[in-house]
Motif scaffolding. Structure first.
Motif, short mmCIF file in Angstrom:
data_model
loop_
_atom_site.label_atom_id
_atom_site.label_comp_id
_atom_site.label_asym_id
_atom_site.label_seq_id
_atom_site.Cartn_x
_atom_site.Cartn_y
_atom_site.Cartn_z
N GLY A 156 42.50 36.25 47.40
CA GLY A 156 42.07 36.61 46.21
C GLY A 156 42.86 37.11 45.18
O GLY A 156 44.06 37.81 45.42
N ASP A 157 42.30 37.07 43.78
CA ASP A 157 43.19 37.66 42.67
C ASP A 157 43.36 39.14 42.52
O ASP A 157 44.16 39.74 42.12
N GLY A 158 42.26 39.76 43.68
CA GLY A 158 42.71 41.07 43.99
C GLY A 158 43.98 41.63 44.59
O GLY A 158 44.42 42.77 44.65
N VAL A 183 46.08 31.60 45.47
CA VAL A 183 45.21 32.66 45.14
C VAL A 183 43.98 32.13 44.62
O VAL A 183 44.19 31.20 43.80
N GLU A 184 42.96 32.35 45.33
CA GLU A 184 41.62 31.82 44.74
C GLU A 184 41.21 32.67 43.65
O GLU A 184 40.38 33.59 43.81
N ASN A 185 41.74 32.35 42.33
CA ASN A 185 41.31 33.22 41.35
C ASN A 185 39.80 32.88 40.77
O ASN A 185 39.77 31.98 40.10
N ASN A 186 38.98 33.73 41.30
CA ASN A 186 37.47 33.59 40.76
C ASN A 186 37.01 34.42 39.82
O ASN A 186 36.03 34.85 39.60
N GLY A 187 38.10 35.15 39.12
CA GLY A 187 38.02 36.00 38.09
C GLY A 187 37.67 37.47 38.26
O GLY A 187 38.08 38.21 37.42
N TYR A 188 37.35 37.71 39.36
CA TYR A 188 36.79 39.12 39.68
C TYR A 188 37.51 39.77 41.01
O TYR A 188 37.33 38.86 42.05
N ALA A 189 37.70 40.76 41.33
CA ALA A 189 37.93 41.46 42.52
C ALA A 189 36.77 42.59 42.51
O ALA A 189 36.72 43.61 41.84
N MET A 190 35.68 42.41 43.56
CA MET A 190 34.50 43.09 43.37
C MET A 190 34.06 42.96 41.83
O MET A 190 33.96 41.86 41.48
MG LIG Z 1 38.59 37.42 43.28
#
Ligand SMILES: [Mg+2]
Ligand SMILES: Cc1ncc(C[n+]2csc(CCOP(=O)(O)OP(=O)(O)O)c2C)c(N)n1
Length: 341
Positions: A156-158, A183-190
């Motif tokens: 993830g992006d985190g 990187v599966e950039n879904n915009g948020y880390a938690m």
């Molecule tokens: Mg994320």
């Protein structure tokens, strides 16, 4: 630096109608599997953390579709979609979630530790960024043994500001390992938006100058785009050019985990992405091609629903590990170096 093929240099691999139908089905299976997980979690059948993949289905399905069985796949804890796309059956997955002995990790891993060595699916890892060094281990093994295997590593992006990411990418760059880092950039880390955690948010730029690994960007809400990018990317790695880094733009519709009240984003933001739903997009195309209509969609959904329910029931009725078995596979030594029997 060598560049991988782009749409302007070579024609894109056009998927067949059979592939498109297969991907539509796989994404629908993942979505229904996840919906059932949410239900089971609320019924307290699943212990521990559970991170759903709803919205991100096209990433795993489109990319894994471009692999060969001997290629390695390794991912973080949001791993249900990758496992299903890699061909794992739903019954051992539900059994794993319910802590049953017939689970794919014998009921001792849970949601974050799906695993199937025969399918070259190397998990399912809970520590953010912790599996990226393992991915380069797989890449190194393939190169050292002169085996024709590419490693697909998702995170993830985190994870991209973790030390493990940078150490691993540096080694991959030095040794030109056949690895694709996604990187599966879904915009948020938690609940933390990428803009608050990352000084550079155009992620595809992060590895080129730093580690000599070319970076590309791809629409992760588009299964066909994912497949085409991976076809080129895997070819690039198989031909001995070294590693590749992909920024995959995606979005998760559900909370970070099952216990996330999602106060950090608006319903409108989620709805905006749902308008570009990967399953809906492919369905629209298949309807235009006259491969799907209302009746066929309903029949497929009913058939998947029945398969999900059957797998859940089989897992629900399966046995828990015995008290003795619970202690197995915890340490390499029977009771570990520290515990007296
Ligand atoms: Mg994320
Ligand atoms: C080293 C480490 N730090 C913190 C955590 C707690 N944690 C679990 S998930 C997560 C967010 C990661 O977000 P991202 O990498 O963007 O993946 P996503 O959940 O969006 O798929 C954090 C901080 C952890 N598991 N490992």
């Amino acid at each position: 630096m060598t560049t991988i093929s782009t749409s302007t240099s070579t024609p894109k691999a056009e998927p067949t109608t059979t592939q498109l139908m297969d991907w539509y089905r796989q994404m629908s299976v993942i979505r229904q599997f996840e919906v059932k997980c949410a239900q089971s979690y609320q019924q307290q059948k699943i212990g521990g953390f559970c991170h759903l993949y709803v919205g991100q289905e096209a990433v795993a399905v489109g990319s894994i579709a471009a692999t060969r069985p001997q290629d390695y796949v390794i991912t973080a804890y949001r791993d249900h979609g990758h496992a299903i796309a890699r061909g794992m059956e739903m019954t051992p997955l539900f059994a794993e979630l319910y802590g049953k002995a017939s689970g794919c990790s014998r009921g001792k891993g849970g949601s974050m530790h799906f695993f199937d060595a025969e399918k070259n699916f190397f998990g399912g890892h809970a520590i953010v960024g912790g599996h990226i060094p393992l991915a380069i281990g797989l890449g190194w093994a393939a190169k050292y043994r002169k085996e024709d295997r590419v490693t697909l590593c998702y995170f993830g992006d985190g994870a991209i500001n973790q030390g493990s990411f940078h150490e691993a990418l540096n080694l991959a760059g030095i040794h030109k390992l056949p690895c694709i880092f996604m990187v599966e950039n879904n915009g948020y880390a938690m609940g933390t938006h990428l803009h608050r955690s990352s000084a550079v948010t155009d992620l595809k730029l992060r590895t080129g100058d730093a580690y000599g690994i070319p970076g590309k960007e791809v629409d992760g809400m588009d299964c066909i785009a994912m497949y085409q990018m991976m076809r080129d990317g895997i070819e690039y790695c198989r031909s001995g050019n070294g590693s590749l880094f992909l920024e995959v733009k995606t979005y998760r519709y559900r909370g970070h985990s099952m216990s996330d009240p999602q106060k950090y984003r608006t319903k409108e933001e989620v709805a905006k992405y749902q308008d570009h739903d990967p399953i809906g997009r492919l369905e629209k195309l298949l309807r235009e091609k006259k491969l799907l209509d209302d009746g066929k969609v309903a029949a497929m959904n009913d058939e998947i629903h029945a398969a999900v329910e059957k797998a859940h029931e089989e897992a629900d009725g399966a046995a828990f590990p015995t008290t003795e078995d619970i202690w197995k596979d915890v340490y390499a030594m029977p009771f570990g170096p520290y515990l007296a029997r």
